[in-house]
Each structure stands twice: as C-alpha cells, then as structure tokens.
Design a protein around this motif. Sequence first.
Motif, PDB file in Angstrom:
ATOM      1  N   LYS A   1      20.639  66.127  25.092  1.00 16.24           N
ATOM      2  CA  LYS A   1      19.295  66.189  24.518  1.00 16.24           C
ATOM      3  C   LYS A   1      18.945  67.636  24.160  1.00 16.24           C
ATOM      4  O   LYS A   1      19.588  68.589  24.610  1.00 16.24           O
ATOM      5  N   TYR A   2      17.901  67.768  23.338  1.00 15.02           N
ATOM      6  CA  TYR A   2      17.438  69.077  22.914  1.00 15.02           C
ATOM      7  C   TYR A   2      16.404  69.670  23.866  1.00 15.02           C
ATOM      8  O   TYR A   2      16.098  70.856  23.783  1.00 15.02           O
TER       9      TYR A   2
ATOM     10  N   TYR B   1      21.125  72.756  22.129  1.00 10.76           N
ATOM     11  CA  TYR B   1      21.340  71.365  22.532  1.00 10.76           C
ATOM     12  C   TYR B   1      22.076  71.355  23.865  1.00 10.76           C
ATOM     13  O   TYR B   1      23.087  72.043  24.039  1.00 10.76           O
TER      14      TYR B   1
ATOM     15  N   ARG C   1      24.523  69.810  26.197  1.00 10.04           N
ATOM     16  CA  ARG C   1      25.625  68.846  26.130  1.00 10.04           C
ATOM     17  C   ARG C   1      25.753  68.029  27.409  1.00 10.04           C
ATOM     18  O   ARG C   1      26.300  66.927  27.381  1.00 10.04           O
TER      19      ARG C   1
ATOM     20  N   LYS D   1      18.683  75.162  16.706  1.00  8.64           N
ATOM     21  CA  LYS D   1      18.167  74.736  18.007  1.00  8.64           C
ATOM     22  C   LYS D   1      19.289  74.763  19.028  1.00  8.64           C
ATOM     23  O   LYS D   1      20.473  74.715  18.678  1.00  8.64           O
TER      24      LYS D   1
ATOM     25  N   GLN E   1      11.770  72.285  23.496  1.00  4.97           N
ATOM     26  CA  GLN E   1      12.984  72.615  22.759  1.00  4.97           C
ATOM     27  C   GLN E   1      13.064  74.120  22.535  1.00  4.97           C
ATOM     28  O   GLN E   1      12.041  74.820  22.520  1.00  4.97           O
TER      29      GLN E   1
END
Length: 200
Positions: free
Chosen positions: A105-106, A99, A101, A97, A69
Amino acid sequence: MTATTELEAVNIMLAAIGEAPINSLTGTVPVDVRLAQSTLNEVNKEVQSEGWSFNTEINVELTRDGDDQVALASNVLRVDPNIREHPDIDAIQIALKLYDRQKNKYEFDEDLKCTVVYFRPFTDIPEPARRYVIIKSARVFVDRLVGDDGLRTFTQQDEVKARAILMETDLSNADHNILRGDPALTSVFSTYSPANALIR
C-alpha cells in the motif's frame, strides 16, 4: 577560469560533429543544437542516477500528507528509507510516491527518514562531474548523428579518465569510511555506488 556552462558544453558537442559553435541556447536554434541539449540532459540524468556526494542527501525527513502517503519531489531520482530507523518498512519509489512493498500500500504509519538522490541542473554540479557528462554526451551525440568512430573527438580512454577524476573527487568530498557505521545508510558501513563500475 569559471565552471563550464551549458552553452560551452553544447558547443563542445557540436564541434565533435564538425558544426560551428553557437552564441546562445535561447530562441530558435538548429535541430542539432536541440539534440545536443537533449543528449546532455539525458546523460546528466543517467550519471546522477548513480548517486554521488553532490546530489545525495542523508536523513531527509519525508512527511506524510493528509492521506498518510509520502509524495516525492519531481527531481527525486532514488530514495531509500533508513533501515535502522525503519527496519520493518520496505519502501520503493513508484512515480512520485513511496510504496510499501511489505504491506502492499501507499499509506505509511509514520514519517520516513531517507537517503535521497536528487537530480541537479548541469550548472549545479561540480566541474569534474560536468567534464565527465560532457565527454560521455559528446560520444553518444556522435554515435547518434554520425556513427563514425573516426570522427569521435573523445575516446573511451578520455571517458574513463574523466570518470576516474570524478570518482576521486567524490570520494574525497564524501568522506567514506568503512571503519565506522553510518546509521543514515542502509548497510552497516558507508557504501559508494559509483565505484561499482569504472565506466558504463
């Protein structure tokens, strides 16, 4: 002459509502002073969120942590991955954080090179930016505390002029050029966000 300090900025705002200047921002201060400080910080953050040459860094490498991440610093206002480096990644900022799209998910498969807009303290921004922030802050401050247009120290024209000076200075510092592509930015040509509107 030195750059305007936060104390001077607050005193300008206090003068706009007819209050006497103060000597320090530390210790116990009146409610109006705290409100002036809060308004100054709010407007400073709003102005910087547009992204200027003094608070925008390009080709910043954001590395993944042990969970793949990408964590962001608390002073990040906006972040945009370099589309030429990462054409298949559509990352947005959620809290602190990034993300993805596209994949919902991260986690990312690689470190990212990004254009990042940072929040700078008032004393770290150039004088034209301080001037614009002060004038806009004073106007907002008067509106919130008094609500009387007749008591405004600064007019909308003052605000427009201060923003124009800031934009002119920023354009000069940023060396924008539509004739050359910049791989660090997300479009084919260098873009300039604050020029979208003269005043907001």
